[in-house]
Design an enzyme around this catalytic site. Structure first.
Site, PDB file in Angstrom:
ATOM      1  CD  GLU A 266      -4.777   2.991  -5.820  1.00 32.15           C
ATOM      2  OE1 GLU A 266      -5.286   4.092  -5.623  1.00 32.15           O
ATOM      3  OE2 GLU A 266      -3.760   2.591  -5.210  1.00 32.15           O
TER       4      GLU A 266
ATOM      5  CB  SER B 297      -0.974   0.005   1.180  1.00 29.17           C
ATOM      6  OG  SER B 297      -0.419  -0.587   2.299  1.00 29.17           O
TER       7      SER B 297
HETATM    8  P1  NAI Z   1      -1.222  -9.432   7.533  1.00 30.66           P
HETATM    9  O1  NAI Z   1      -0.250  -9.172   8.607  1.00 30.66           O
HETATM   10  O2  NAI Z   1      -2.633  -9.709   7.865  1.00 30.66           O
HETATM   11  O3  NAI Z   1      -0.694 -10.681   6.675  1.00 30.66           O
HETATM   12  C1  NAI Z   1       0.605 -10.840   6.206  1.00 30.66           C
HETATM   13  C2  NAI Z   1       0.894 -12.343   6.139  1.00 30.66           C
HETATM   14  O4  NAI Z   1       2.126 -12.508   5.440  1.00 30.66           O
HETATM   15  C3  NAI Z   1       1.052 -12.998   7.493  1.00 30.66           C
HETATM   16  O5  NAI Z   1       0.183 -14.121   7.573  1.00 30.66           O
HETATM   17  C4  NAI Z   1       2.517 -13.435   7.524  1.00 30.66           C
HETATM   18  O6  NAI Z   1       2.703 -14.673   8.190  1.00 30.66           O
HETATM   19  C5  NAI Z   1       2.846 -13.574   6.056  1.00 30.66           C
HETATM   20  N1  NAI Z   1       4.251 -13.399   5.743  1.00 30.66           N
HETATM   21  C6  NAI Z   1       5.112 -12.477   6.241  1.00 30.66           C
HETATM   22  N2  NAI Z   1       6.309 -12.615   5.644  1.00 30.66           N
HETATM   23  C7  NAI Z   1       6.206 -13.642   4.752  1.00 30.66           C
HETATM   24  C8  NAI Z   1       7.090 -14.240   3.817  1.00 30.66           C
HETATM   25  N3  NAI Z   1       8.343 -13.810   3.677  1.00 30.66           N
HETATM   26  N4  NAI Z   1       6.628 -15.255   3.059  1.00 30.66           N
HETATM   27  C9  NAI Z   1       5.373 -15.697   3.182  1.00 30.66           C
HETATM   28  N5  NAI Z   1       4.492 -15.157   4.051  1.00 30.66           N
HETATM   29  C10 NAI Z   1       4.896 -14.147   4.824  1.00 30.66           C
HETATM   30  O7  NAI Z   1      -1.084  -8.208   6.517  1.00 30.66           O
HETATM   31  P2  NAI Z   1      -2.149  -7.581   5.522  1.00 30.66           P
HETATM   32  O8  NAI Z   1      -2.912  -6.538   6.208  1.00 30.66           O
HETATM   33  O9  NAI Z   1      -2.853  -8.682   4.826  1.00 30.66           O
HETATM   34  O10 NAI Z   1      -1.201  -6.842   4.487  1.00 30.66           O
HETATM   35  C11 NAI Z   1      -0.470  -7.507   3.492  1.00 30.66           C
HETATM   36  C12 NAI Z   1      -0.014  -6.511   2.443  1.00 30.66           C
HETATM   37  O11 NAI Z   1      -1.146  -5.849   1.908  1.00 30.66           O
HETATM   38  C13 NAI Z   1       0.897  -5.408   2.939  1.00 30.66           C
HETATM   39  O12 NAI Z   1       1.818  -5.107   1.923  1.00 30.66           O
HETATM   40  C14 NAI Z   1      -0.044  -4.242   3.179  1.00 30.66           C
HETATM   41  O13 NAI Z   1       0.572  -2.997   3.087  1.00 30.66           O
HETATM   42  C15 NAI Z   1      -0.999  -4.434   2.028  1.00 30.66           C
HETATM   43  N6  NAI Z   1      -2.330  -3.849   2.197  1.00 30.66           N
HETATM   44  C16 NAI Z   1      -2.987  -3.908   3.398  1.00 30.66           C
HETATM   45  C17 NAI Z   1      -4.250  -3.365   3.536  1.00 30.66           C
HETATM   46  C18 NAI Z   1      -4.987  -3.455   4.831  1.00 30.66           C
HETATM   47  O14 NAI Z   1      -5.972  -2.723   5.013  1.00 30.66           O
HETATM   48  N7  NAI Z   1      -4.611  -4.330   5.735  1.00 30.66           N
HETATM   49  C19 NAI Z   1      -4.909  -2.671   2.406  1.00 30.66           C
HETATM   50  C20 NAI Z   1      -4.168  -2.729   1.177  1.00 30.66           C
HETATM   51  C21 NAI Z   1      -2.913  -3.267   1.105  1.00 30.66           C
END
Ligand code: NAI
Length: 716
Positions: free
Chosen positions: A464, A431
């Site tokens: 996007e 993001s």
């Molecule tokens: P989250 O913390 O819920 O999930 C991330 C997951 O990735 C975790 O389950 C973790 O175990 C896993 N992970 C971490 N490092 C890893 C690796 N090297 N290999 C495989 N798995 C790995 O995070 P969330 O909120 O789903 O965010 C994910 C991405 O989406 C980020 O880049 C965030 O900026 C982006 N994003 C988040 C939004 C939100 O509202 N939460 C909205 C739009 C984008």
């Protein structure tokens, strides 16, 4: 010129009118088409040897998609008398279907909405095909209108007032089976049996003459009493108020009209319908919603590129890395689009939890308010969960949704990219991190882009597609086509801090805090935004997003635009106290009650008091201008920097990504209504607040030349 309607005789005494607009995907009722219909009806009225007329579409899967909205757009400024005439002409034309000396039947396969549904209602009977795409409905309220060619008069007389009120005020279509249950359809048969079924019906009606009695009945007032009307009026008005928050006048106008005209003979009711339409047609809400219609329409056709010689690659399978909130949501949306998904996560517990969520969400059924077991069973084979990212090597598209850490993302790409197929595309859901920076070190940066979904993925339509410096046109086209395939509305955005939506959200969120510190109350700020039409106020939004996330994202924006983002100490101080928002039970509001509802918190008042610079009072307009003008100025900077390809992408992005109110038509549509000159005037008193309120060269130039963001004449 090729005709849109043709007349044939499947049996010697049965006429068949087929709508088939040459070169168009759907049939629409433009003036030319209506004129053709008028002359065919003239021809049929001369014939004494006919038992019936069937109306069908020559386009499988669409009957008639409604009136020509481009003609609406061209007539937005028409005087009221012309609007009334337009309605009366349509009513009179369609009424002839109910006056011909023969049985008229609409044979409906596919979408039958708006003016098409009205035409069908003027027929004596309707038969519908049983295929899933077949539906009938009156979506006019979504354009700020109601049916004006007799729909509000015919429908209540056919299905009853309460059913008609629900269909017309909600704008929701119903299936063939639902239409049958309401008595709107007389028969539901497979598409290939529609014509024989219609002819059968003509024969049966000619034998019973029931249609003649119905014609009589439908010309009279409805059989309803005052108590019923009072009850229906009160319950429907409450539902409408809840749905529209009083911002969309059309559903209430339709309700009032139908209650009133139910007691009148049809002819008088039709006059009222036309007169009332003149109040809605051309109103600011109508114009704004027509703009939104065209924004969506353009988006559906946009390939994401201005050139036409690049096509999208086929995506046969998708890998999703990271099964957290976003990864699970993206995987579920992909699965719902029937695309096989491989899901992975470094944490096996998170993977198991994510995989379960994916199936539950993809199999969710609104009617049972939970996952449908049969659907879950049929989708399960399309999902595989694996702890090894290397198992994703065969995917055509890999979407990375791991933690928002640049090092972690780049390390992952370094391991994964060599395993991927030559044609595979890698996309990040980041993001905040610039795509060009993430692409550094990749062997094929041309096959890398941002694919930024919004939270919660199941509800937010916007995606996007972010183009890094090296991203190829083919990658962009493929990402756009994929997002559409899974039911999303993608817009292509240039690389840069916050991309489109978050970059425009920031000035607004930032200003909310500044207003608070200048003396406005939390309630005043949130109420002004909600009164403008936002789904919630900015302060409530802080609590929803999480104050820690806001601080982190704010830092990125501050680094990029230090002159325009005020780095206020208030939010970091709240984070320090553990006030992270809803997720920690307290933020700007406290959520520590049984239902987790937001409540005012005296501790916050005190904390805000520590940082307050002033105690002045604000009018609602002042607050509204302070919230939305910085957003607008930022949009002009993005247009000048060519971060977006078109003003329409800004407006669509904000409506679908932030819930910017559709009845305002979009940020730039709203700005056009005010006018660049007036905007500069509104900004003038705010300029001493800092460079964030300095009018941009683009706005100044527009003001000097009297220009608008949209081409003059509107969206089309
Ligand atoms: P989250 O913390 O819920 O999930 C991330 C997951 O990735 C975790 O389950 C973790 O175990 C896993 N992970 C971490 N490092 C890893 C690796 N090297 N290999 C495989 N798995 C790995 O995070 P969330 O909120 O789903 O965010 C994910 C991405 O989406 C980020 O880049 C965030 O900026 C982006 N994003 C988040 C939004 C939100 O509202 N939460 C909205 C739009 C984008």
């Amino acid at each position: 010129m090729a005709k849109s309607l043709s007349l044939s005789f499947p049996e010697p005494d049965v006429a068949l009118i087929t709508f088939d607009l040459p070169g168009k995907g759907a049939n629409i009722l433009s003036r030319v088409v209506l004129d053709e219909l008028a002359s065919l009806l003239d021809e049929l009225a001369q014939r004494k040897d006919l038992s019936g007329l069937v109306i069908q579409s020559g386009k499988p899967g669409t009957f008639i998609a409604g009136a020509d909205i481009r003609e609406f757009l061209a007539s937005l400024g028409a005087p009221k008398s012309e609007v009334v005439d337009m309605c009366r002409r349509g009513q009179t034309l369609f009424a002839r279907l109910s006056e011909l000396p023969l049985v008229t039947v609409a044979a409906i396969d596919g979408i039958c909405v708006g003016g098409g549904a009205e035409l069908a209602c003027w027929c004596d009977r309707r038969v519908m095909s049983s295929q899933a795409k077949t539906e009938i409905g009156f979506p006019e309220v979504k354009l700020g209108l109601y049916p004006g060619w007799g729909g509000t008069v015919r429908l209540p007389r056919i299905v009853g007032l309460a059913n008609a009120v629900e269909m017309i005020t909600s704008g929701q279509s119903i299936s063939a089976v639902e239409a049958y249950k309401l008595g709107l359809a007389s028969d539901v048969v497979p598409a290939e049996h529609l014509l024989p079924a219609a002819i059968r019906l003509i024969r049966a009606e000619q034998a019973s003459k029931q249609y003649e009695q119905d014609r009589q009945r439908w010309s009279r007032p409805l059989d309803v009493n005052m108590t019923e009307l009072g009850f229906l009026g009160a319950t429907a008005a409450a539902v409408i108020q809840q749905e529209t928050k009083g911002k969309y006048p059309a559903p209430s106008a339709a309700l009032e009209l139908m209650l009133e005209t139910s007691m009148l003979p049809a002819e008088e009711a039709l006059e009222r319908e036309a007169a009332g339409m003149a109040e809605l047609f051309g109103s600011p809400v109508n114009a704004a919603l027509i703009n939104v219609f065209f924004l969506t329409d353009r988006n559906k056709r946009d390939t994401g590129l201005d050139r036409k010689d690049v096509s999208a690659q086929a995506i046969g399978s998708v890998g999703v890395i990271g099964s957290g909130i976003m990864g699970a949501g993206i995987a579920a949306a992909t699965l719902k689009g029937s695309v096989p998904v491989q899901l992975t996560d470094a944490n096996t517990e998170a993977l198991a939890r994510g995989a379960r969520q994916v199936i539950e969400e993809a199999a969710y059924d609104r009617k049972i308010k939970g996952p449908d077991p049969a659907k879950a069973l049929s989708l399960a084979p399309l999902l595989s969960a694996t702890p090894r990212a290397s198992d994703l090597a065969r995917a055509d598209l890999v979407i990375e949704a791991i933690v928002e850490k640049e090092d972690a993302k780049r390390a992952l790409y370094a391991d994964l990219e060599p395993l991927l197929g030559e044609h595979a595309i890698l996309a990040s859901n980041t993001s905040t991190i610039p795509i060009t920076r993430l692409a550094k070190g990749l062997r094929r940066p041309d096959r890398f882009c941002g694919l930024h979904f919004f939270n919660p993925v199941r509800r937010m339509k916007l995606v996007e597609v972010i183009r890094g410096e090296a991203t190829s046109d083919e990658t962009v086209a493929t990402a756009v086509a994929f997002a559409k395939r899974i039911g999303k509305s993608p817009i292509v955005v240039g690389d840069g801090p916050g991309f489109l939506v978050n970059r425009l959200l920031f000035p607004y969120m930032n200003e909310a805090i500044e207003l608070l510190l200048d003396g406005a109350s939390i309630q005043e700020i949130d109420r002004a935004a909600v009164a403008f039409g936002m789904p919630m106020g900015p302060i409530t939004l802080y609590d929803l997003v999480g104050l820690d996330t806001a601080v982190y994202a704010g830092m990125t924006m501050y680094q990029a635009f230090p002159d325009r983002i005020v780095s206020s100490p208030l939010v970091p101080a709240m984070v320090k106290q553990g006030r992270l928002g809803q997720k920690s039970g307290k933020g700007f509001f406290s959520y520590q009650n049984k239902k987790g509802r937001p409540e005012e918190d005296p501790a916050v008042q005190k904390l805000v008091g520590n940082y307050r610079r002033g105690e002045r009072t604000f009018t609602r307009d002042e607050i509204t201008h302070r919230l939305f003008l910085p957003m607008l100025l930022e949009a002009t900077r993005m247009l000048a920097d060519r971060i977006v390809r078109d003003v329409r992408d800004v407006d669509l992005g904000l409506i679908f990504g932030l819930g910017f109110p559709p009845f305002q038509g979009g940020l730039l549509f709203w700005a056009d209504r005010i006018g660049a000159k007036q905007l500069v005037e509104l900004i003038k008193p705010l300029e001493p607040l800092g460079p964030r309120f300095t009018p941009t060269p683009m706005l100044l130039e527009m003001a000097a030349k009297g220009q608008t963001f949209y081409p003059q004449g509107g969206a089309a």
